[in-house]
Design a protein around this motif. Structure first.
Motif, PDB file in Angstrom:
ATOM      1  N   TRP A  96       0.837  -1.206   0.000  1.00 37.75           N
ATOM      2  CA  TRP A  96       0.000   0.000   0.000  1.00 37.75           C
ATOM      3  C   TRP A  96       0.870   1.254   0.000  1.00 37.75           C
ATOM      4  O   TRP A  96       0.605   2.199  -0.758  1.00 37.75           O
ATOM      5  CB  TRP A  96      -0.930  -0.017   1.220  1.00 37.75           C
ATOM      6  CG  TRP A  96      -1.885   1.114   1.229  1.00 37.75           C
ATOM      7  CD1 TRP A  96      -3.094   1.173   0.608  1.00 37.75           C
ATOM      8  CD2 TRP A  96      -1.710   2.379   1.893  1.00 37.75           C
ATOM      9  NE1 TRP A  96      -3.689   2.389   0.831  1.00 37.75           N
ATOM     10  CE2 TRP A  96      -2.856   3.152   1.621  1.00 37.75           C
ATOM     11  CE3 TRP A  96      -0.706   2.921   2.678  1.00 37.75           C
ATOM     12  CZ2 TRP A  96      -3.009   4.438   2.115  1.00 37.75           C
ATOM     13  CZ3 TRP A  96      -0.865   4.210   3.164  1.00 37.75           C
ATOM     14  CH2 TRP A  96      -2.005   4.944   2.880  1.00 37.75           C
TER      15      TRP A  96
ATOM     16  N   ARG B   2       2.425   1.814  -3.430  1.00 39.09           N
ATOM     17  CA  ARG B   2       1.452   2.384  -4.380  1.00 39.09           C
ATOM     18  C   ARG B   2       1.240   3.868  -4.108  1.00 39.09           C
ATOM     19  O   ARG B   2       1.074   4.656  -5.043  1.00 39.09           O
ATOM     20  CB  ARG B   2       0.140   1.611  -4.323  1.00 39.09           C
ATOM     21  CG  ARG B   2       0.248   0.212  -4.944  1.00 39.09           C
ATOM     22  CD  ARG B   2      -1.093  -0.478  -5.063  1.00 39.09           C
ATOM     23  NE  ARG B   2      -1.770  -0.675  -3.785  1.00 39.09           N
ATOM     24  CZ  ARG B   2      -1.529  -1.678  -2.937  1.00 39.09           C
ATOM     25  NH1 ARG B   2      -0.604  -2.579  -3.236  1.00 39.09           N
ATOM     26  NH2 ARG B   2      -2.202  -1.788  -1.812  1.00 39.09           N
TER      27      ARG B   2
ATOM     28  N   GLU C 208       4.121   5.712  -5.550  1.00 37.90           N
ATOM     29  CA  GLU C 208       3.920   5.824  -6.995  1.00 37.90           C
ATOM     30  C   GLU C 208       2.933   6.940  -7.315  1.00 37.90           C
ATOM     31  O   GLU C 208       3.133   7.688  -8.276  1.00 37.90           O
ATOM     32  CB  GLU C 208       3.409   4.505  -7.570  1.00 37.90           C
ATOM     33  CG  GLU C 208       4.444   3.414  -7.636  1.00 37.90           C
ATOM     34  CD  GLU C 208       3.871   2.092  -8.126  1.00 37.90           C
ATOM     35  OE1 GLU C 208       2.644   1.873  -8.009  1.00 37.90           O
ATOM     36  OE2 GLU C 208       4.669   1.284  -8.626  1.00 37.90           O
ATOM     37  N   ASN C 209       1.852   7.056  -6.515  1.00 38.31           N
ATOM     38  CA  ASN C 209       0.872   8.125  -6.724  1.00 38.31           C
ATOM     39  C   ASN C 209       1.512   9.500  -6.577  1.00 38.31           C
ATOM     40  O   ASN C 209       1.234  10.414  -7.366  1.00 38.31           O
ATOM     41  CB  ASN C 209      -0.289   7.999  -5.744  1.00 38.31           C
ATOM     42  CG  ASN C 209      -1.127   6.754  -5.945  1.00 38.31           C
ATOM     43  OD1 ASN C 209      -1.652   6.194  -5.002  1.00 38.31           O
ATOM     44  ND2 ASN C 209      -1.261   6.284  -7.183  1.00 38.31           N
TER      45      ASN C 209
END
Length: 170
Positions: free
Chosen positions: A11, A14, A17-18
């Motif tokens: 999580w 990710r 990455e966002n």
């Protein structure tokens, strides 16, 4: 417990990455504003250029420290490819140890520099340089944590090379 940590790590990855995607979008938008203002409106805007540079700096170090997986880093791997699993394990262990020593030794000096830079601000956006350069500290700590984990995996004999353990390699 281990499954929860792996789930949390996925999580967090990710979300990193966002953040990288958001920085890339801001950098692209600032670049377009800069081009439009300079070439269509004949009105150069320094803040757009500065924002593009800030986003580029943050994107490169953020991405290298928090987003790019170990197996996707660019390497000179002629020797690695010719070595057997045992030699690869030794090379990985030596490299991880060397990077831990180098980054660990540089951390206090980097922190001194970053914290000292609070006395200056950027020309247009007035961003304090300590805030601007803090991304290097995030990068350095992320690299240290990554190589601590990698060294632990080497010592356990579970190092991944291209998505496979060393024992699986020819």
């Amino acid at each position: 417990m281990t499954d929860r940590l792996i789930s949390l790590g996925g999580w967090l990855h990710r979300r990193a990455e966002n953040v990288a995607v958001a920085m890339l979008a801001v950098m692209f938008a600032a670049f377009i504003v800069q081009v439009v203002c300079r070439y269509l409106l004949n009105l150069p805007v320094g803040w757009a250029s500065e924002l593009t540079l800030v986003m580029w700096l943050w994107l490169v170090l953020w991405g290298a420290g928090l987003v790019l997986p170990e197996r996707e880093e660019i390497r000179f791997d002629v020797i690695w490819g010719a070595a057997g699993p045992k030699a690869r394990r030794w090379m990985q262990g030596i490299a991880a140890t060397a990077l831990l020593i180098l980054y660990g030794a540089s951390l206090p000096a980097a922190w001194d520099f970053v914290s000292f830079m609070k006395i200056q601000k950027t020309a247009y956006l007035r961003i304090r340089y300590d805030h601007l350069f803090m991304v290097f500290m995030i990068f350095a700590v992320a690299v240290l944590l990554r190589y601590v984990w990698l060294l632990i995996q080497v010592l356990r004999g579970r190092v991944e090379a291209g998505g496979r353990t060393l024992e699986d390699l020819p």
